[in-house]
Design a protein around this motif. Structure first.
Motif, PDB file in Angstrom:
ATOM      1  N   ASN A 111       0.853  -1.108  -0.031  1.00 48.28           N
ATOM      2  CA  ASN A 111       0.163   0.328   0.141  1.00 48.28           C
ATOM      3  C   ASN A 111       0.863   1.528   0.084  1.00 48.28           C
ATOM      4  N   ASN A 130      -2.696   1.962  -3.813  1.00 44.14           N
ATOM      5  CA  ASN A 130      -2.929   0.868  -2.791  1.00 44.14           C
ATOM      6  C   ASN A 130      -2.603   0.026  -3.303  1.00 44.14           C
ATOM      7  N   ASP A 133      -4.118  -2.605  -1.758  1.00 41.81           N
ATOM      8  CA  ASP A 133      -6.031  -3.047  -1.441  1.00 41.81           C
ATOM      9  C   ASP A 133      -6.297  -3.385  -2.985  1.00 41.81           C
ATOM     10  N   ASP A 136      -6.965  -7.186  -3.476  1.00 41.97           N
ATOM     11  CA  ASP A 136      -7.679  -7.273  -2.271  1.00 41.97           C
ATOM     12  C   ASP A 136      -9.709  -6.730  -3.264  1.00 41.97           C
ATOM     13  N   ALA A 137      -9.210  -6.437  -4.128  1.00 42.02           N
ATOM     14  CA  ALA A 137     -10.306  -5.993  -4.359  1.00 42.02           C
ATOM     15  C   ALA A 137     -10.986  -5.119  -3.792  1.00 42.02           C
ATOM     16  N   LYS A 138     -10.225  -4.087  -2.435  1.00 48.93           N
ATOM     17  CA  LYS A 138     -10.475  -3.205  -2.190  1.00 48.93           C
ATOM     18  C   LYS A 138     -11.150  -1.885  -3.097  1.00 48.93           C
ATOM     19  N   GLU A 139     -10.343  -1.549  -3.479  1.00 51.38           N
ATOM     20  CA  GLU A 139      -9.651  -0.953  -5.093  1.00 51.38           C
ATOM     21  C   GLU A 139     -10.441  -1.389  -6.041  1.00 51.38           C
ATOM     22  N   LYS A 140     -10.383  -0.622  -7.562  1.00 48.53           N
ATOM     23  CA  LYS A 140     -10.490  -0.614  -8.946  1.00 48.53           C
ATOM     24  C   LYS A 140      -8.746  -0.905  -9.668  1.00 48.53           C
ATOM     25  N   ASP A 141      -8.850  -2.358 -10.639  1.00 48.36           N
ATOM     26  CA  ASP A 141      -7.350  -2.127 -10.197  1.00 48.36           C
ATOM     27  C   ASP A 141      -7.406  -0.785 -11.184  1.00 48.36           C
ATOM     28  N   ASN A 175       2.635  -6.455   6.438  1.00 50.77           N
ATOM     29  CA  ASN A 175       1.139  -6.611   7.210  1.00 50.77           C
ATOM     30  C   ASN A 175       0.362  -7.153   8.680  1.00 50.77           C
TER      31      ASN A 175
END
Length: 179
Positions: A111, A130, A133, A136-141, A175
């Motif tokens: 991140n 990030n 993230d 982890d699919a928390k944000e768009k590629d 992490n």
């Protein structure tokens, strides 16, 4: 690029676009071609020839003779850092590039990743991503562009002050960092 100037065989030919996006054109010298469409290339060369060399309007035809592979570079805490080549129109996403590079190392601080990109005017911009993230699919590629450099830094902390052993300490797994 194959460039033909009507009635001017000495100026017509195939010109290689160098890594900086320039061609060396007779009488005109180095001309920036990076980011231009074929019609923009034609207009640019015709305009330069009209300005200083031609008494009548120059007629210029251009076409892409051959596309070269384009590359992105990944560095830092990944298993296989280095340049990765892609065909025209197939720009990799951040996740795809990380996978090709064998994934992050255990010391990677995902991140805190940085993408360094050169703009159309030659200026360089860096922006933080990030990557953890995104994975982890928390944000768009994000889609990387030719010439982009992705750096995945190592996770470390600097301990200073009244402690027994001040200094820089690397972490095995970013992490799992805690105070």
């Amino acid at each position: 690029l194959e460039i033909k100037v009507a009635d001017e065989d000495d100026l017509s030919g195939v010109y290689k676009v160098d890594d900086a996006g320039f061609i060396n054109f007779p009488v005109l010298g180095r001309i920036k071609m990076d980011g231009l469409t074929v019609s923009q290339v034609e207009d640019k060369i015709a305009g330069l020839l009209d300005k200083d060399y031609f008494k009548t309007k120059a007629i210029v035809y251009a076409q892409v003779k051959k596309f070269h592979k384009r590359k992105v570079i990944i560095s830092g805490e990944v298993c296989k850092p280095g340049p990765y080549e892609f065909e025209e129109g197939k720009n990799p996403s951040l996740v795809e590039l990380l996978a090709l590079a064998g994934g992050p190392s255990k010391k990677a601080w995902l991140n805190a990743a940085t993408v360094i990109r050169q703009g159309p005017g030659g200026e360089t911009a860096a922006f933080k991503v990030n990557a953890g993230d995104i994975i982890d699919a928390k944000e768009k590629d994000i889609i990387l562009k030719p010439g982009d450099r992705l750096n995945i830094p190592g996770a470390s902390v600097i301990v200073m002050g009244e402690v027994a052993a001040p200094g820089r300490y690397d972490f095995g797994e970013a992490n799992k960092m805690t105070l």
